[in-house]
Write an enzyme that holds these catalytic residues in place. Structure first.
Site, PDB file in Angstrom:
ATOM      1  N   GLY A   1       0.842  -1.201   0.000  1.00  0.00           N
ATOM      2  CA  GLY A   1       0.000   0.000   0.000  1.00  0.00           C
ATOM      3  C   GLY A   1       0.869   1.240   0.000  1.00  0.00           C
ATOM      4  N   SER A   2       0.640   2.180  -0.911  1.00  0.00           N
ATOM      5  CA  SER A   2       1.628   3.241  -1.075  1.00  0.00           C
ATOM      6  C   SER A   2       1.140   4.316  -2.040  1.00  0.00           C
ATOM      7  CB  SER A   2       2.932   2.633  -1.595  1.00  0.00           C
ATOM      8  OG  SER A   2       2.649   1.825  -2.730  1.00  0.00           O
ATOM      9  N   ARG A   3       2.080   5.169  -2.453  1.00  0.00           N
ATOM     10  CA  ARG A   3       1.805   6.238  -3.407  1.00  0.00           C
ATOM     11  C   ARG A   3       3.017   6.380  -4.326  1.00  0.00           C
ATOM     12  NH1 ARG A   3       0.073  12.509  -1.935  1.00  0.00           N
ATOM     13  NH2 ARG A   3       1.441  13.541  -3.446  1.00  0.00           N
TER      14      ARG A   3
END
Length: 263
Positions: free
Chosen positions: A212-214
Site C-alpha cells: 500500500g503506497s503512493r
C-alpha cells in the site's frame, strides 16, 4: 549480460547484440507472473498454514493461508501492453489519480513541472515501471515516517525513494523526469532495482513498494495531462501525459503555415 539475436538489415544475417543486465530484469521476464520479492511471503504463509493444519490449529491455518493468498494477489506482475507511439508518458504505478497539477519541484528538477500523484491500495499492482524511455541519472533514498499515503504531507515526511530519468523520448530528449516511490501507512519497504546509468524502456519495471503506497510523477513543463483526479490508471499501460512537442517539429509546422499563408 544478455545476448539478443537480431537480423542485420545490411547483410540479412543474424547477429548477436549484448545488452547489459540489470537487477530489474527478473521483474521484466514474462515468465515471472509474480514479483520475486513476494516468494518468501507466499511460501512462508503457505508453510505456516500447512503446519498449522497438521497440528489442528484451525484459526492460525486459516490466517496463514489467507495471507499467502493475499500475497499472490499483491505481488502479481503482469507484463503491460505499453503504447509505442512516441512522445507519451505512461503511468509508473497502478491505482487512483489523486493529484494533477502544475507545481514547482524543488529538490531534483528545481523547476515547475506537471505533477501527477497516484495512490495504490493493497490490491493494486505494486510494481513500478518507467514512465518514459531514458537513463537513470539520479537516485536518492530518504528514510521517514509511515503516515497514510492519501495525506498531503506524505510526500514530504514519509519514507521515499527518488528516481530521476534523463528522457530519451521524442520531443523531450534530455529533459528530466522524476518518479518518487512513497511508503504508506501499511507499506514498510520500498524496493528499487534501478542503478545510475541504467537504461530503461518506457514501461519497463524498476522496483515495487510493499504493502500500500503512493507514486508521484513529475514531467517537463509543457506536458499535457491525459488523466484527471479520480481516474484509475494501470501501470505501464495508461497514458498519463503527452510530452512537449519537439521544437524542430513546431518550427517546421510554423514554416508550413507561413508558406500556406503567403500562397
Amino acid at each position: 549480460m544478455i545476448d539478443c539475436r537480431i537480423m542485420s538489415p545490411d547483410t540479412a544475417s543474424e547477429q548477436i547484440v549484448t545488452i547489459p543486465a540489470k537487477p530489474s530484469d527478473a521483474l521484466n521476464d514474462p515468465a515471472h507472473k509474480l514479483a520475486p520479492e513476494g516468494h518468501p511471503f507466499i511460501r512462508g504463509g503457505a508453510l505456516v498454514g500447512m503446519i498449522a493444519l497438521a497440528m489442528g490449529w484451525g484459526t492460525l491455518a486459516l490466517l496463514a493461508l489467507a495471507f499467502a493468498a493475499f500475497s499472490v494477489i499483491f505481488f502479481r506482475n503482469p507484463q503491460p501492453a505499453t503504447p509505442a507511439r512516441p512522445g507519451l508518458a505512461v503511468s509508473p504505478a497502478s491505482g487512483k489519480v489523486i493529484v494533477v497539477e502544475e507545481a514547482f519541484e524543488p529538490d531534483f528538477l528545481r523547476a515547475r513541472a506537471l505533477h501527477i500523484a497516484i495512490f495504490l491500495n493493497v490490491v493494486d499492482i505494486h510494481v513500478n515501471r518507467a514512465p518514459v524511455k531514458g537513463k537513470v541519472v539520479d537516485l536518492h533514498y530518504h528514510p521517514g515516517r509511515f503516515i497514510s499515503a492519501t495525506s498531503d504531507k506524505c510526500a514530504e515526511v514519509n519514507e521515499r525513494n527518488h528516481v530521476v530519468f534523463e528522457c530519451a523520448e521524442e520531443g523531450a530528449t534530455g529533459a528530466r523526469v522524476l518518479v518518487t516511490q512513497i511508503a504508506g501507512l501499511i507499506a514498510r519497504r520500498i524496493v528499487c532495482h534501478a542503478r545510475l546509468a541504467d537504461l530503461y524502456r518506457r514501461g519497463e519495471a524498476f522496483g515495487l513498494i510493499r504493502f500500500g503506497s503512493r507514486t508521484d510523477l513529475w514531467l517537463p513543463l509543457g506536458s499535457r495531462a491525459q488523466v484527471a483526479v479520480g481516474e484509475r490508471v494501470r501501470v505501464g499501460e495508461s497514458v498519463v501525459a503527452e510530452l512537449p512537442a519537439a521544437p524542430a517539429v513546431e518550427r517546421a509546422a510554423d514554416g508550413v503555415a507561413d508558406a500556406g499563408a503567403e500562397a
